[in-house]
Motif scaffolding. Sequence first.
Motif, PDB file in Angstrom:
ATOM      1  N   ASP A  59     -38.280  50.829 -35.956  1.00 58.04           N
ATOM      2  CA  ASP A  59     -39.034  49.598 -36.240  1.00 58.04           C
ATOM      3  C   ASP A  59     -38.406  48.396 -35.542  1.00 58.04           C
ATOM      4  O   ASP A  59     -39.106  47.487 -35.121  1.00 58.04           O
ATOM      5  CB  ASP A  59     -39.115  49.342 -37.746  1.00 58.04           C
ATOM      6  CG  ASP A  59     -40.104  50.256 -38.440  1.00 58.04           C
ATOM      7  OD1 ASP A  59     -40.972  50.840 -37.748  1.00 58.04           O
ATOM      8  OD2 ASP A  59     -40.006  50.399 -39.671  1.00 58.04           O
ATOM      9  N   ALA A  60     -37.096  48.407 -35.424  1.00 56.49           N
ATOM     10  CA  ALA A  60     -36.415  47.298 -34.749  1.00 56.49           C
ATOM     11  C   ALA A  60     -36.746  47.263 -33.264  1.00 56.49           C
ATOM     12  O   ALA A  60     -36.966  46.199 -32.693  1.00 56.49           O
ATOM     13  CB  ALA A  60     -34.909  47.413 -34.959  1.00 56.49           C
ATOM     14  N   LEU A  61     -36.821  48.424 -32.648  1.00 57.33           N
ATOM     15  CA  LEU A  61     -36.982  48.500 -31.196  1.00 57.33           C
ATOM     16  C   LEU A  61     -38.429  48.514 -30.712  1.00 57.33           C
ATOM     17  O   LEU A  61     -38.677  48.307 -29.517  1.00 57.33           O
ATOM     18  CB  LEU A  61     -36.257  49.745 -30.673  1.00 57.33           C
ATOM     19  CG  LEU A  61     -34.740  49.662 -30.756  1.00 57.33           C
ATOM     20  CD1 LEU A  61     -34.121  51.035 -30.533  1.00 57.33           C
ATOM     21  CD2 LEU A  61     -34.199  48.641 -29.769  1.00 57.33           C
ATOM     22  N   LYS A  62     -39.375  48.707 -31.600  1.00 58.32           N
ATOM     23  CA  LYS A  62     -40.789  48.775 -31.222  1.00 58.32           C
ATOM     24  C   LYS A  62     -41.208  47.489 -30.493  1.00 58.32           C
ATOM     25  O   LYS A  62     -40.962  46.389 -30.951  1.00 58.32           O
ATOM     26  CB  LYS A  62     -41.626  48.970 -32.490  1.00 58.32           C
ATOM     27  CG  LYS A  62     -43.098  49.081 -32.249  1.00 58.32           C
ATOM     28  CD  LYS A  62     -43.828  49.331 -33.561  1.00 58.32           C
ATOM     29  CE  LYS A  62     -43.509  48.219 -34.528  1.00 58.32           C
ATOM     30  NZ  LYS A  62     -44.198  48.291 -35.797  1.00 58.32           N
ATOM     31  N   ASN A  63     -41.817  47.655 -29.309  1.00 58.34           N
ATOM     32  CA  ASN A  63     -42.311  46.524 -28.505  1.00 58.34           C
ATOM     33  C   ASN A  63     -41.225  45.500 -28.189  1.00 58.34           C
ATOM     34  O   ASN A  63     -41.468  44.289 -28.203  1.00 58.34           O
ATOM     35  CB  ASN A  63     -43.498  45.840 -29.185  1.00 58.34           C
ATOM     36  CG  ASN A  63     -44.651  46.783 -29.363  1.00 58.34           C
ATOM     37  OD1 ASN A  63     -44.925  47.613 -28.504  1.00 58.34           O
ATOM     38  ND2 ASN A  63     -45.320  46.692 -30.496  1.00 58.34           N
ATOM     39  N   THR A  64     -40.027  45.978 -27.897  1.00 58.09           N
ATOM     40  CA  THR A  64     -38.898  45.107 -27.568  1.00 58.09           C
ATOM     41  C   THR A  64     -38.549  45.282 -26.101  1.00 58.09           C
ATOM     42  O   THR A  64     -38.477  46.397 -25.613  1.00 58.09           O
ATOM     43  CB  THR A  64     -37.666  45.482 -28.439  1.00 58.09           C
ATOM     44  OG1 THR A  64     -37.984  45.244 -29.803  1.00 58.09           O
ATOM     45  CG2 THR A  64     -36.452  44.683 -28.060  1.00 58.09           C
ATOM     46  N   ASP A  65     -38.328  44.157 -25.411  1.00 57.60           N
ATOM     47  CA  ASP A  65     -37.897  44.281 -24.023  1.00 57.60           C
ATOM     48  C   ASP A  65     -36.514  43.705 -23.770  1.00 57.60           C
ATOM     49  O   ASP A  65     -35.890  44.010 -22.768  1.00 57.60           O
ATOM     50  CB  ASP A  65     -38.917  43.698 -23.053  1.00 57.60           C
ATOM     51  CG  ASP A  65     -39.126  42.209 -23.214  1.00 57.60           C
ATOM     52  OD1 ASP A  65     -38.526  41.593 -24.103  1.00 57.60           O
ATOM     53  OD2 ASP A  65     -39.926  41.659 -22.435  1.00 57.60           O
ATOM     54  N   SER A  66     -36.023  42.878 -24.685  1.00 56.48           N
ATOM     55  CA  SER A  66     -34.689  42.287 -24.545  1.00 56.48           C
ATOM     56  C   SER A  66     -33.982  42.349 -25.889  1.00 56.48           C
ATOM     57  O   SER A  66     -34.629  42.354 -26.938  1.00 56.48           O
ATOM     58  CB  SER A  66     -34.776  40.836 -24.085  1.00 56.48           C
ATOM     59  OG  SER A  66     -35.397  40.744 -22.824  1.00 56.48           O
ATOM     60  N   LEU A  67     -32.652  42.335 -25.826  1.00 56.07           N
ATOM     61  CA  LEU A  67     -31.865  42.571 -27.030  1.00 56.07           C
ATOM     62  C   LEU A  67     -30.577  41.775 -27.003  1.00 56.07           C
ATOM     63  O   LEU A  67     -29.860  41.794 -26.001  1.00 56.07           O
ATOM     64  CB  LEU A  67     -31.556  44.075 -27.096  1.00 56.07           C
ATOM     65  CG  LEU A  67     -30.484  44.609 -28.001  1.00 56.07           C
ATOM     66  CD1 LEU A  67     -30.812  44.367 -29.455  1.00 56.07           C
ATOM     67  CD2 LEU A  67     -30.296  46.103 -27.747  1.00 56.07           C
ATOM     68  N   TYR A  68     -30.311  41.064 -28.086  1.00 57.08           N
ATOM     69  CA  TYR A  68     -28.994  40.451 -28.300  1.00 57.08           C
ATOM     70  C   TYR A  68     -28.251  41.397 -29.228  1.00 57.08           C
ATOM     71  O   TYR A  68     -28.681  41.648 -30.349  1.00 57.08           O
ATOM     72  CB  TYR A  68     -29.119  39.063 -28.926  1.00 57.08           C
ATOM     73  CG  TYR A  68     -27.781  38.414 -29.205  1.00 57.08           C
ATOM     74  CD1 TYR A  68     -26.963  38.004 -28.166  1.00 57.08           C
ATOM     75  CD2 TYR A  68     -27.345  38.218 -30.510  1.00 57.08           C
ATOM     76  CE1 TYR A  68     -25.724  37.410 -28.416  1.00 57.08           C
ATOM     77  CE2 TYR A  68     -26.117  37.620 -30.765  1.00 57.08           C
ATOM     78  CZ  TYR A  68     -25.308  37.210 -29.722  1.00 57.08           C
ATOM     79  OH  TYR A  68     -24.100  36.635 -29.971  1.00 57.08           O
ATOM     80  N   LEU A  69     -27.144  41.927 -28.742  1.00 52.69           N
ATOM     81  CA  LEU A  69     -26.442  42.996 -29.434  1.00 52.69           C
ATOM     82  C   LEU A  69     -25.133  42.512 -30.046  1.00 52.69           C
ATOM     83  O   LEU A  69     -24.219  42.101 -29.329  1.00 52.69           O
ATOM     84  CB  LEU A  69     -26.162  44.136 -28.452  1.00 52.69           C
ATOM     85  CG  LEU A  69     -25.425  45.346 -28.974  1.00 52.69           C
ATOM     86  CD1 LEU A  69     -26.194  46.024 -30.095  1.00 52.69           C
ATOM     87  CD2 LEU A  69     -25.155  46.329 -27.835  1.00 52.69           C
ATOM     88  N   VAL A  70     -25.083  42.570 -31.370  1.00 58.76           N
ATOM     89  CA  VAL A  70     -23.851  42.337 -32.115  1.00 58.76           C
ATOM     90  C   VAL A  70     -23.510  43.664 -32.776  1.00 58.76           C
ATOM     91  O   VAL A  70     -24.280  44.168 -33.598  1.00 58.76           O
ATOM     92  CB  VAL A  70     -24.013  41.234 -33.187  1.00 58.76           C
ATOM     93  CG1 VAL A  70     -22.731  41.060 -33.979  1.00 58.76           C
ATOM     94  CG2 VAL A  70     -24.426  39.921 -32.538  1.00 58.76           C
ATOM     95  N   ALA A  71     -22.388  44.246 -32.388  1.00 60.34           N
ATOM     96  CA  ALA A  71     -21.987  45.544 -32.935  1.00 60.34           C
ATOM     97  C   ALA A  71     -21.676  45.401 -34.428  1.00 60.34           C
ATOM     98  O   ALA A  71     -21.454  44.294 -34.930  1.00 60.34           O
ATOM     99  CB  ALA A  71     -20.763  46.059 -32.186  1.00 60.34           C
TER     100      ALA A  71
END
Length: 182
Positions: A59-71
């Motif tokens: 659900d988080a990644l659906k229709n996503t093209d960019s991502l700010y990643l905090v581990a």
Amino acid sequence: MKVEKKILITGGTGTTGSRIAKRLVRSGAGVRITSRRIPAIAGAEHVYFDWNDQKTYRDALKNTDSLYLVAPVGVYEPSPIVVPFLEMASAFGVRRIVLLSAAIIDEDGPVFGKLHHAVRQYVPEWAVLKPSYFMQNFDGQHGASIREKNEIVTASGGGKVGFIDADDIAEVAVRALLDQKP
């Protein structure tokens, strides 16, 4: 019908993530925030997310093209948790990742080191932000030592460490998420 692609902010209720989300919403970007609690950021979509539950990744990644990643916070070696997420992100079509790392972490070092390599492996466009201590730490962990002992204790030995405001980190992250490659 064209589906609007989202910018996914992991850690969207955190120190940098919440600031980034607000800026992106103001810019008109489609924003999805992941967290275990609902954020109070108008104009951003919220998706429940738990690093330890891969069923929440879709659900988080659906229709996503960019991502700010905090581990995941407090995990010494996050790559076994984060790499499966990055694999799924790539499969879902994420093209750009901005990773929050730290100034003291080399790309071959501990903690986020393996993630530096992983983001390059899974997406064509990436950036790794390596700020030093946050100015906001003066409110918390450093505030007590300043008040009680008139000192700031860090892991820098006799060296000096610059403190950076989370708003400045957020501004750089927003540019890295929105600006087109030259």
